[in-house]
Scaffold this motif. Structure first.
Motif, PDB file in Angstrom:
ATOM      1  N   GLU A   9       0.835  -1.197   0.000  1.00  0.00           N
ATOM      2  CA  GLU A   9       0.000   0.000   0.000  1.00  0.00           C
ATOM      3  C   GLU A   9       0.871   1.249   0.000  1.00  0.00           C
ATOM      4  O   GLU A   9       0.475   2.290  -0.470  1.00  0.00           O
ATOM      5  N   ALA A  10       2.050   1.152   0.560  1.00  0.00           N
ATOM      6  CA  ALA A  10       2.945   2.301   0.654  1.00  0.00           C
ATOM      7  C   ALA A  10       3.801   2.389  -0.604  1.00  0.00           C
ATOM      8  O   ALA A  10       4.033   1.393  -1.286  1.00  0.00           O
ATOM      9  N   PRO A  11       4.278   3.581  -0.930  1.00  0.00           N
ATOM     10  CA  PRO A  11       5.166   3.699  -2.089  1.00  0.00           C
ATOM     11  C   PRO A  11       6.488   2.982  -1.830  1.00  0.00           C
ATOM     12  O   PRO A  11       6.878   2.759  -0.683  1.00  0.00           O
ATOM     13  N   ARG A  12       7.149   2.625  -2.924  1.00  0.00           N
ATOM     14  CA  ARG A  12       8.427   1.917  -2.789  1.00  0.00           C
ATOM     15  C   ARG A  12       9.484   2.816  -2.164  1.00  0.00           C
ATOM     16  O   ARG A  12       9.500   4.017  -2.392  1.00  0.00           O
ATOM     17  N   ALA A  13      10.365   2.205  -1.416  1.00  0.00           N
ATOM     18  CA  ALA A  13      11.445   2.952  -0.793  1.00  0.00           C
ATOM     19  C   ALA A  13      12.473   3.356  -1.844  1.00  0.00           C
ATOM     20  O   ALA A  13      12.635   2.691  -2.861  1.00  0.00           O
ATOM     21  N   GLU A  14      13.149   4.449  -1.588  1.00  0.00           N
ATOM     22  CA  GLU A  14      14.176   4.895  -2.516  1.00  0.00           C
ATOM     23  C   GLU A  14      15.400   4.006  -2.406  1.00  0.00           C
ATOM     24  O   GLU A  14      15.746   3.537  -1.331  1.00  0.00           O
ATOM     25  N   SER A  15      16.043   3.807  -3.537  1.00  0.00           N
ATOM     26  CA  SER A  15      17.254   2.998  -3.549  1.00  0.00           C
ATOM     27  C   SER A  15      18.435   3.869  -3.160  1.00  0.00           C
ATOM     28  O   SER A  15      18.569   4.997  -3.633  1.00  0.00           O
ATOM     29  N   ILE A  16      19.289   3.343  -2.319  1.00  0.00           N
ATOM     30  CA  ILE A  16      20.463   4.108  -1.916  1.00  0.00           C
ATOM     31  C   ILE A  16      21.721   3.586  -2.587  1.00  0.00           C
ATOM     32  O   ILE A  16      22.812   4.035  -2.311  1.00  0.00           O
TER      33      ILE A  16
END
Length: 120
Positions: A9-16
């Protein structure tokens, strides 16, 4: 209707990291972009056929669009792939010092077929 607990449901996390997207994701994205370009090309062909007798300028414009879209789709797909690569790390220098390896000299050998004596 219940939703699956696997769905995010949440947006994808940013890639570091600087890692590229996976091959499957990249291929899926390319297929979607190509399908969209071919749908636009099909629409250009339909517009060309529908406007050929009434508005020839619009029909010729649609014909040019239908001819250029495949080329532009391929160029855009390749350019997008190169942008994801990023910079390459520097290669380690290769030492080309000759090593003292034993050399074996091979002598050529001539193998002749067996002689056939046909004394009849």
């Amino acid at each position: 209707m219940s939703t699956s607990h696997w769905r995010r449901e949440a947006p994808r996390a940013e890639s570091i990291t600087k890692a590229r997207t996976g091959l499957t994701q990249d291929l899926r994205g390319r297929q979607r972009r190509y399908l969209a370009a071919m749908l636009v090309r099909t629409a250009c062909v339909v517009v060309m056929a529908a406007t050929w007798s009434r508005w020839p300028v619009v029909a010729v414009g649609a014909l040019v669009g239908a001819a250029l879209i495949p080329y532009l789709a391929v160029v855009a797909a390749q350019a997008g792939w190169r942008q994801q690569r990023g910079t390459r790390p520097a290669l380690a220098p290769v030492h080309t010092e000759p090593e003292a390896a034993p050399r074996v000299v091979l002598e050529p050998t001539l193998i002749l077929p067996p002689e056939h004596n046909s004394a009849a």
